[in-house]
Design a protein around this motif. Structure first.
Motif, PDB file in Angstrom:
ATOM      1  N   ALA A 335       0.877  -1.169   0.000  1.00  0.00           N
ATOM      2  CA  ALA A 335       0.000   0.000   0.000  1.00  0.00           C
ATOM      3  C   ALA A 335       0.914   1.218   0.000  1.00  0.00           C
ATOM      4  N   HIS A 336       0.330   2.428   0.054  1.00  0.00           N
ATOM      5  CA  HIS A 336       1.135   3.642   0.067  1.00  0.00           C
ATOM      6  C   HIS A 336       1.035   4.324   1.430  1.00  0.00           C
ATOM      7  N   TYR A 337       1.133   5.659   1.466  1.00  0.00           N
ATOM      8  CA  TYR A 337       1.273   6.365   2.738  1.00  0.00           C
ATOM      9  C   TYR A 337       0.041   6.302   3.626  1.00  0.00           C
ATOM     10  N   LEU A 338      -1.149   6.142   3.057  1.00  0.00           N
ATOM     11  CA  LEU A 338      -2.365   6.136   3.871  1.00  0.00           C
ATOM     12  C   LEU A 338      -2.629   4.784   4.511  1.00  0.00           C
ATOM     13  N   GLY A 339      -1.913   3.753   4.092  1.00  0.00           N
ATOM     14  CA  GLY A 339      -2.111   2.439   4.681  1.00  0.00           C
ATOM     15  C   GLY A 339      -1.891   2.480   6.181  1.00  0.00           C
ATOM     16  N   SER A 340      -2.781   1.853   6.942  1.00  0.00           N
ATOM     17  CA  SER A 340      -2.638   1.832   8.398  1.00  0.00           C
ATOM     18  C   SER A 340      -2.457   0.402   8.905  1.00  0.00           C
ATOM     19  N   ARG A 341      -3.429  -0.455   8.653  1.00  0.00           N
ATOM     20  CA  ARG A 341      -3.291  -1.863   9.053  1.00  0.00           C
ATOM     21  C   ARG A 341      -3.522  -2.744   7.838  1.00  0.00           C
ATOM     22  N   LEU A 342      -2.589  -3.658   7.589  1.00  0.00           N
ATOM     23  CA  LEU A 342      -2.681  -4.567   6.458  1.00  0.00           C
ATOM     24  C   LEU A 342      -2.755  -5.996   6.988  1.00  0.00           C
ATOM     25  N   ARG A 343      -3.840  -6.691   6.651  1.00  0.00           N
ATOM     26  CA  ARG A 343      -4.056  -8.051   7.148  1.00  0.00           C
ATOM     27  C   ARG A 343      -4.455  -8.969   6.014  1.00  0.00           C
ATOM     28  N   ALA A 344      -4.066 -10.229   6.147  1.00  0.00           N
ATOM     29  CA  ALA A 344      -4.529 -11.255   5.215  1.00  0.00           C
ATOM     30  C   ALA A 344      -4.681 -12.558   5.974  1.00  0.00           C
ATOM     31  N   THR A 345      -5.754 -13.272   5.666  1.00  0.00           N
ATOM     32  CA  THR A 345      -6.010 -14.575   6.279  1.00  0.00           C
ATOM     33  C   THR A 345      -6.436 -15.548   5.192  1.00  0.00           C
ATOM     34  N   ALA A 346      -6.354 -16.805   5.519  1.00  0.00           N
ATOM     35  CA  ALA A 346      -6.899 -17.854   4.650  1.00  0.00           C
ATOM     36  C   ALA A 346      -8.056 -18.503   5.399  1.00  0.00           C
ATOM     37  N   VAL A 347      -9.225 -18.503   4.772  1.00  0.00           N
ATOM     38  CA  VAL A 347     -10.407 -19.134   5.370  1.00  0.00           C
ATOM     39  C   VAL A 347     -10.557 -20.515   4.747  1.00  0.00           C
ATOM     40  N   LEU A 348     -10.408 -21.542   5.566  1.00  0.00           N
ATOM     41  CA  LEU A 348     -10.484 -22.912   5.076  1.00  0.00           C
ATOM     42  C   LEU A 348     -11.926 -23.299   4.791  1.00  0.00           C
ATOM     43  N   PRO A 349     -12.151 -24.362   4.008  1.00  0.00           N
ATOM     44  CA  PRO A 349     -13.524 -24.764   3.683  1.00  0.00           C
ATOM     45  C   PRO A 349     -14.401 -25.028   4.901  1.00  0.00           C
ATOM     46  N   ASP A 350     -13.798 -25.424   6.036  1.00  0.00           N
ATOM     47  CA  ASP A 350     -14.594 -25.674   7.247  1.00  0.00           C
ATOM     48  C   ASP A 350     -14.806 -24.410   8.079  1.00  0.00           C
ATOM     49  N   GLY A 351     -14.325 -23.253   7.581  1.00  0.00           N
ATOM     50  CA  GLY A 351     -14.510 -21.995   8.289  1.00  0.00           C
ATOM     51  C   GLY A 351     -13.344 -21.585   9.167  1.00  0.00           C
ATOM     52  N   GLU A 352     -12.396 -22.476   9.395  1.00  0.00           N
ATOM     53  CA  GLU A 352     -11.236 -22.114  10.209  1.00  0.00           C
ATOM     54  C   GLU A 352     -10.425 -21.022   9.502  1.00  0.00           C
ATOM     55  N   GLU A 353      -9.916 -20.056  10.271  1.00  0.00           N
ATOM     56  CA  GLU A 353      -9.105 -18.981   9.715  1.00  0.00           C
ATOM     57  C   GLU A 353      -7.633 -19.208  10.044  1.00  0.00           C
ATOM     58  N   VAL A 354      -6.811 -19.117   9.019  1.00  0.00           N
ATOM     59  CA  VAL A 354      -5.360 -19.261   9.174  1.00  0.00           C
ATOM     60  C   VAL A 354      -4.726 -17.902   8.910  1.00  0.00           C
ATOM     61  N   PRO A 355      -4.073 -17.299   9.911  1.00  0.00           N
ATOM     62  CA  PRO A 355      -3.447 -15.986   9.678  1.00  0.00           C
ATOM     63  C   PRO A 355      -2.288 -16.109   8.693  1.00  0.00           C
ATOM     64  N   LEU A 356      -2.233 -15.173   7.742  1.00  0.00           N
ATOM     65  CA  LEU A 356      -1.135 -15.123   6.785  1.00  0.00           C
ATOM     66  C   LEU A 356      -0.178 -13.980   7.098  1.00  0.00           C
ATOM     67  N   ILE A 357      -0.724 -12.807   7.385  1.00  0.00           N
ATOM     68  CA  ILE A 357       0.115 -11.682   7.781  1.00  0.00           C
ATOM     69  C   ILE A 357      -0.742 -10.635   8.464  1.00  0.00           C
TER      70      ILE A 357
END
Length: 573
Positions: A335-357
């Motif tokens: 992102a550029h200067y206005l970016g504040s929080r950057l998040r990414a997750t993987a949502v598995l088929p069963d709904g479980e969330e795996v943090p990526l960053i």
């Protein structure tokens, strides 16, 4: 190396910088080993602080380095002791943005809590020199050295003008190989590190980049959005950012380099007030054999970004669902200067969330790509979800606009972007083909949506200005990109209403209502207006009541009051 299990060796999706930083020996970056020894009453430069500065800081903070000052001696550090303590206590330095469990990423540049406390005690007790260390500190050895390159390619020298803001310059030169080679590792040395914000390396197997460069009187050609056929090397995103850690590449992931290929290096340059001479080069290290593994690059991006001035909580989201299982090797949020929080997750088929960053406090000046210490295995059907937050308020100290202004998608630093780039390893080449095809389809759809949105915005502006001809052209052009673009259908219907063409307005409004599944209050409102202009007051009242019910259900207060007035005027209950 099996395709199914997790690999113990990580992969650096982008190449090293000319400078590198060593991984911390203790604490979070040292594999999670917590050092709970008490802090000595007397902390000195020679016994306690100098080893930390040498390990984590001197790589950048040395004469000629990218840091704004040197920290290679006691005198250098002592006169900046409070500044060092403030930056390390706030975990601004060393620059490492992700928050994660210890050992998540390879090559993490961090200080442990005890190490930060040692620096704090040193400052609190007078920043003493101590005994036994008088030598100048030197940058530590890199985590991995690739050895002598097999080929060094020098880019044409470029003179950066003294004035200006963002310059994206694409330098082009042939790669002189007389037979097919397999590239195991590349060292991108951008030159002029104090003016190069970041760099990216591509290849072009056509003459398109060379032809563009030939049209420009100075070396290379301008633009972040390439008009040539230059692409990433197959399965690899190769870039440079200040302070990047050099890491050993995975075995078996070399990429093909054929004779006749041109090298294209894109430099993002920042003017300094005086002319700067930039000489970049790329060092190639070849493998002895073709690859046994075939990674792929995935890009989850958002093109429709429109951040109002003063908005401190704008969010750009997007997702991509994996059609095949993959191992995620590395991740690069941008992102550029206005970016504040950057998040990414993987949502598995069963709904479980795996943090990526998760980067709670984004800093455009220290963007990087992050290689996982152990790749993350994701099954088919997992959805990669990106959620980037932006702060366009006056309270954001990094906001380049004073006062804040509206910010949209664009390549300049005072525009915004929302890209998530991942390198993944599918289980087979057939899976890789399926994965890339699925991404190509999604990108094509997103590109059409972006173009439709751009035309819609121009149409809306023209409609507000009373230029009905221009509004009609833009709305119709938007619909050539996306026939289901609801806003453009509603806008086009309003143009026909303004021209008292009830039949045409009614035809377009009915399309909007159908496409929305009768769940959009704006489309139903347009239908009511079109019915009224077409001379059907009862149908107009029915559509208005339906629109009001939908708006109330959606708690859309802005349109509710308008529809209530419309229903009352048309004689509804």
């Amino acid at each position: 190396m099996s395709r199914g299990g997790r690999r113990r060796v990580g992969f650096c999706v982008a190449v090293s910088a000319a400078v590198s930083a060593c991984v911390a020996a203790e604490g979070p970056s040292g594999g999670g080993v917590i050092d709970d020894r008490p802090i000595p009453d007397v902390v000195t430069w020679s016994d306690h602080v100098a080893p930390l500065i040498e390990r984590e800081c001197v790589t950048c903070h040395q004469e000629g380095g990218i840091g704004p000052f040197a920290l290679t001696s006691f005198d250098d550090a002592a006169r900046r002791a409070e500044r060092i303590e403030g930056a390390t206590s706030a975990q601004v330095m060393p620059p490492w943005l992700p928050h994660s469990e210890p050992g998540t990423f390879a090559g993490a540049r961090t200080l442990s809590e005890r190490e930060r406390a040692l620096i704090r005690r040193w400052v609190e007790t007078g920043a003493a020199r101590g005994e036994g260390l008088t030598a100048t500190l030197e940058a530590p050895a890199a985590m991995w050295e690739p050895g002598e390159p097999d080929l060094v390619v020098e880019l044409p020298a470029y003179t950066l003008p003294a004035e200006g803001y963002d310059v994206y310059r694409n330098l082009v030169v042939p790669i002189e190989v007389d037979e097919t080679k397999w590239v195991e590792y590349v060292d991108l040395r951008p030159g002029g590190a104090h003016v190069v914000h970041h760099a990216r390396m591509m290849i072009d197997t056509t003459t398109s980049s060379r032809d563009l460069a030939a049209e420009d009187p100075t070396p290379g050609f301008d633009g972040m959005e390439l008009l040539s056929q230059a692409t990433n090397p197959d399965g690899h995103f190769i870039g440079w950012t200040p302070g990047k850690t050099r890491l050993r590449p995975l075995d078996g992931m070399a990429w093909r380099l054929d004779p006749g290929t041109d090298l294209v290096v894109q430099l993002h340059l920042r003017a300094t007030g005086q002319e700067e001479f930039v000489e970049a080069e790329v060092d190639f290290h070849f493998a002895d054999e073709p690859p046994s593994e075939h990674p792929a690059v995935l890009v989850v991006s958002s093109l429709i970004i429109d951040i109002p001035p003063g908005d401190d909580g704008y969010v750009a989201t997007n997702s991509f669902t994996l059609p095949v299982p993959v191992d995620v090797l590395s991740i690069y949020p941008h992102a550029h200067y206005l970016g504040s929080r950057l998040r990414a997750t993987a949502v598995l088929p069963d709904g479980e969330e795996v943090p990526l960053i998760d980067i709670p406090e984004w800093d455009f000046n220290w963007q990087d790509d992050y290689r996982y210490a152990e790749p993350i295995s994701l099954p088919a059907g997992a959805t990669i979800v990106k959620e980037f937050s932006y702060d366009n308020s006056a309270e954001n100290p990094r906001n380049p606009s004073v006062p804040p202004r509206r910010v949209v998608y664009g390549s300049n630093s005072d525009d915004e972007m929302a890209d998530l780039i991942l390198q993944v390893l599918p289980r087979s080449e057939a899976d890789r083909d399926e994965l890339l095809q699925a991404q190509a389809w999604q990108h094509e759809s997103e590109d059409m949506q972006y173009l439709a949105h751009a035309e819609f915005e121009q149409g809306r502006a023209a409609r507000s200005a009373g230029d009905l001809d221009a509004a009609r052209r833009h709305f119709q052009e938007a619909l050539t990109y996306r026939a289901d673009h609801l806003g453009s259908l509603i806008g086009l219907s309003s143009v026909f209403v303004a021209r008292n063409d009830g039949a045409s307005a009614l035809l377009i409004a009915r399309q909007a209502v159908t496409i929305s599944g009768r769940r959009d209050a704006g489309a139903l409102e347009a239908l009511s207006i079109a019915h009224e202009v077409a001379g059907a007051p009862r149908a107009a009242a029915d559509a208005a009541r339906e629109a009001l019910a939908v708006a109330r259900s959606a708690e859309n207060e802005a349109i509710v009051s308008r529809l209530e007035a419309r229903v009352a005027r048309l004689g509804g209950p």
